[in-house]
Design an enzyme around this catalytic site. Sequence first.
Site, PDB file in Angstrom:
ATOM      1  N   GLY A 127       0.832  -1.209   0.000  1.00 56.31           N
ATOM      2  CA  GLY A 127       0.000   0.000   0.000  1.00 56.31           C
ATOM      3  C   GLY A 127       0.863   1.253   0.000  1.00 56.31           C
ATOM      4  O   GLY A 127       2.099   1.180   0.137  1.00 56.31           O
TER       5      GLY A 127
ATOM      6  N   VAL B 175       1.230   3.637   2.194  1.00 55.15           N
ATOM      7  CA  VAL B 175       1.971   3.850   3.446  1.00 55.15           C
ATOM      8  C   VAL B 175       3.048   2.782   3.611  1.00 55.15           C
ATOM      9  O   VAL B 175       4.179   3.069   4.016  1.00 55.15           O
ATOM     10  CB  VAL B 175       1.004   3.854   4.655  1.00 55.15           C
ATOM     11  CG1 VAL B 175       1.791   3.912   5.965  1.00 55.15           C
ATOM     12  CG2 VAL B 175       0.040   5.041   4.560  1.00 55.15           C
TER      13      VAL B 175
ATOM     14  N   ARG C  96      -4.011 -12.706  -1.752  1.00 56.16           N
ATOM     15  CA  ARG C  96      -4.015 -12.094  -3.078  1.00 56.16           C
ATOM     16  C   ARG C  96      -2.615 -11.678  -3.529  1.00 56.16           C
ATOM     17  O   ARG C  96      -2.269 -11.745  -4.688  1.00 56.16           O
ATOM     18  CB  ARG C  96      -4.946 -10.870  -3.050  1.00 56.16           C
ATOM     19  CG  ARG C  96      -5.533 -10.470  -4.368  1.00 56.16           C
ATOM     20  CD  ARG C  96      -6.372  -9.220  -4.201  1.00 56.16           C
ATOM     21  NE  ARG C  96      -5.697  -8.261  -3.299  1.00 56.16           N
ATOM     22  CZ  ARG C  96      -6.168  -7.073  -2.986  1.00 56.16           C
ATOM     23  NH1 ARG C  96      -7.319  -6.679  -3.457  1.00 56.16           N
ATOM     24  NH2 ARG C  96      -5.512  -6.269  -2.173  1.00 56.16           N
TER      25      ARG C  96
ATOM     26  N   CYS D 290      -3.229  11.224  10.295  1.00 52.65           N
ATOM     27  CA  CYS D 290      -2.270  12.033   9.552  1.00 52.65           C
ATOM     28  C   CYS D 290      -2.433  13.527   9.810  1.00 52.65           C
ATOM     29  O   CYS D 290      -1.465  14.250  10.057  1.00 52.65           O
ATOM     30  CB  CYS D 290      -2.391  11.730   8.062  1.00 52.65           C
ATOM     31  SG  CYS D 290      -4.080  11.712   7.447  1.00 52.65           S
TER      32      CYS D 290
ATOM     33  N   GLN E 172      -6.885  18.311   2.463  1.00 50.99           N
ATOM     34  CA  GLN E 172      -6.306  16.975   2.497  1.00 50.99           C
ATOM     35  C   GLN E 172      -6.219  16.343   1.105  1.00 50.99           C
ATOM     36  O   GLN E 172      -7.173  16.375   0.329  1.00 50.99           O
ATOM     37  CB  GLN E 172      -7.113  16.089   3.453  1.00 50.99           C
ATOM     38  CG  GLN E 172      -7.026  16.594   4.889  1.00 50.99           C
ATOM     39  CD  GLN E 172      -7.725  15.717   5.907  1.00 50.99           C
ATOM     40  OE1 GLN E 172      -8.515  16.213   6.708  1.00 50.99           O
ATOM     41  NE2 GLN E 172      -7.451  14.427   5.908  1.00 50.99           N
TER      42      GLN E 172
ATOM     43  N   LYS F   7     -11.255  12.928  15.167  1.00 48.68           N
ATOM     44  CA  LYS F   7      -9.914  12.371  15.454  1.00 48.68           C
ATOM     45  C   LYS F   7      -8.943  13.489  15.801  1.00 48.68           C
ATOM     46  O   LYS F   7      -8.104  13.342  16.686  1.00 48.68           O
ATOM     47  CB  LYS F   7      -9.387  11.597  14.236  1.00 48.68           C
ATOM     48  CG  LYS F   7     -10.010  10.222  14.039  1.00 48.68           C
ATOM     49  CD  LYS F   7      -9.533   9.626  12.712  1.00 48.68           C
ATOM     50  CE  LYS F   7     -10.296   8.349  12.376  1.00 48.68           C
ATOM     51  NZ  LYS F   7     -10.013   7.900  10.973  1.00 48.68           N
TER      52      LYS F   7
ATOM     53  N   HIS G  69      -0.880  17.050   3.081  1.00 45.34           N
ATOM     54  CA  HIS G  69      -2.030  17.773   3.625  1.00 45.34           C
ATOM     55  C   HIS G  69      -1.597  19.176   4.052  1.00 45.34           C
ATOM     56  O   HIS G  69      -0.511  19.352   4.600  1.00 45.34           O
ATOM     57  CB  HIS G  69      -2.579  17.069   4.877  1.00 45.34           C
ATOM     58  CG  HIS G  69      -3.227  15.754   4.617  1.00 45.34           C
ATOM     59  ND1 HIS G  69      -3.446  15.244   3.360  1.00 45.34           N
ATOM     60  CD2 HIS G  69      -3.735  14.835   5.482  1.00 45.34           C
ATOM     61  CE1 HIS G  69      -4.053  14.070   3.458  1.00 45.34           C
ATOM     62  NE2 HIS G  69      -4.230  13.788   4.737  1.00 45.34           N
TER      63      HIS G  69
ATOM     64  N   GLN H 235       1.510  13.698   3.917  1.00 42.05           N
ATOM     65  CA  GLN H 235       0.565  12.793   4.582  1.00 42.05           C
ATOM     66  C   GLN H 235       1.133  11.383   4.700  1.00 42.05           C
ATOM     67  O   GLN H 235       0.898  10.688   5.682  1.00 42.05           O
ATOM     68  CB  GLN H 235      -0.746  12.794   3.778  1.00 42.05           C
ATOM     69  CG  GLN H 235      -1.868  11.995   4.388  1.00 42.05           C
ATOM     70  CD  GLN H 235      -1.858  10.557   3.916  1.00 42.05           C
ATOM     71  OE1 GLN H 235      -1.470  10.266   2.791  1.00 42.05           O
ATOM     72  NE2 GLN H 235      -2.263   9.644   4.783  1.00 42.05           N
TER      73      GLN H 235
END
Lengths: 335, 335
Positions: B15, B17, B42, B129, B156, B213, B242, B316
């Site tokens: 991914g 990140v 997968r 983030c 963002q 958050k 961001h 981010q």
Amino acid sequence: MSAENLHVGVIGATGAVGVELINVMFDRNFPVGELTLFASERSAGKTVETKFGTKTIALFSVEEAKQCDIVFLAVSGDFAKEYAPQIAEGALVIDNSSAFRLNDDVPLIVPEINGDLAKTAKLIANPNCTTAIAAVALWPLHQAFGLKKVIVSTYQAASGAGQPGMNELREGLAAGLEGKPVPAEVFAHPLAFNVIPHIDSFQDNGYTREEMKVTWETRKIFGAPDLPVSCTAVRIPTERTHSEAIVVETEKAVTPAAAREVLAKAKGVKLVDDPANNLYPMPLTATEQYDVEVGRIRSNLIFGDHGLELFVAGDQLLKGAALNAVQIAEASIAD
Amino acid sequence: MSAENLHVGVIGATGAVGVELINVMFDRNFPVGELTLFASERSAGKTVETKFGTKTIALFSVEEAKQCDIVFLAVSGDFAKEYAPQIAEGALVIDNSSAFRLNDDVPLIVPEINGDLAKTAKLIANPNCTTAIAAVALWPLHQAFGLKKVIVSTYQAASGAGQPGMNELREGLAAGLEGKPVPAEVFAHPLAFNVIPHIDSFQDNGYTREEMKVTWETRKIFGAPDLPVSCTAVRIPTERTHSEAIVVETEKAVTPAAAREVLAKAKGVKLVDDPANNLYPMPLTATEQYDVEVGRIRSNLIFGDHGLELFVAGDQLLKGAALNAVQIAEASIAD
């Protein structure tokens, strides 16, 4: 002024705002008897297609412009400063620039708020786009609950820099997608894939003029010279329609339901506030619409039951410019 | 834990990140002895090129993951909820999801602020983030001047929705430039040429979880459970990094110069505040940088000499995710 068959002049008719001015007059059945489009030597003599038919651009002259009943100025502040007072000797001038907005003798008008001032003036200033869009949402709240503090963060589209800004954004996006350098001639930095917290020039207090316009102009339009208003004005890579995140503290206690009730009845506002169905203000839906979308209304975690947060989106070229100008013209001929 | 030749596991290594986690560990000379990349069926068996060489993705199992010294989780909160406590029986787990952030027994760490908590924990939460990026700028101001109110509006990037979000933005921009419909599968609405004031799900109080958050996590990281923090979280059509417009009220009087002096010395912060030379925080300059850019510092028109406005931009995927996670790992093995 008679409300029929007016001779209307548009100076800057080929710019982004000028084009919309003509569209809006047509769509709203503004009583145009004769339409004269003025430009500088560079454009004079060219023909343009408009909803009023094919028009040949006339070379601007004060004497010609003075013959009109109403003249819209969609040009720079420098041009307005030089010529608006002279044209206003013969015609009602509605100026889209910032040149006269803070002049005590010139009304600054958002028709939903202070349209009555249009009836007697010879020179009227059209407010800054960000200000006009926020003002239609904030005025009904100010009347109902009394605003004590207003904190605005803007999400401003490329259209604020006119057609050249919109073109540069599109060129930049195309270049960026191909990994090529993004141009930056209209904007201080490449706008595509970027965010630029800088619109208009910086002032000694660290705010930009664009940010201070929101403060100065909101106070003048609301007749509230001491209202604390603060803004961060940010250019983002969208094409048209400005959005704004707004936090307010109110004199009276307010609930989101009470605010929605007020805004649902407010002129120039479209309440779009149904998060459960993913409905909230967005450029996607507010673009090419006359009404300013208002939503995301919630009690504020900072000011409790004396505060609200809201989000607004309004077409920068319409309520932020051309629509408001035509509405001023309508107010000037209203019974 | 020994600071040499650690066995490091990354779950969700392919991914957006996860990829950055591996890059950051390499770039910062994190003492990786063995690197195991885990994924679901997968992806298991595939090979990926990393700065640590070609790696074959291993099928995730708790037993295998527990053999590591440190395991980074760059996957969903649901996965983390189910497996993080089990893996933490054998390895230090640093979880990028929101699953455990508000759990009293799990430290929520921004190393510049509360990195000491990393030395004894077995499961550590990496903050949201937007929160992490704001926190490195706000913490030094909180220590020096005492924050009383914090109002945040965010800008963002698509990267907050991972690689699929970034892909959808690029596809949408390409489609939009050609006048074709813009896709909206990752985001609730088309993001290209648009602004979406909706990130994560809506709460009963009208705020989104993303917005809450920022409130909840900032309070926990700062050890300030009652600090009034309010946020409007907005997705804009940028790719990564961001930005945030922040207004604060302070306990003590503060000048922009005093704030700049504090921020110039602050860890994790790069002061970019020279408007006269068009220097201020932007995604263009903050992308792929470790430090969070802070600028546009000015006395506030609302709170006078007890307030500031500032603008921040932070990557981010780095300070907002991968960098902070690796910094937590570094703090956990610090002497």
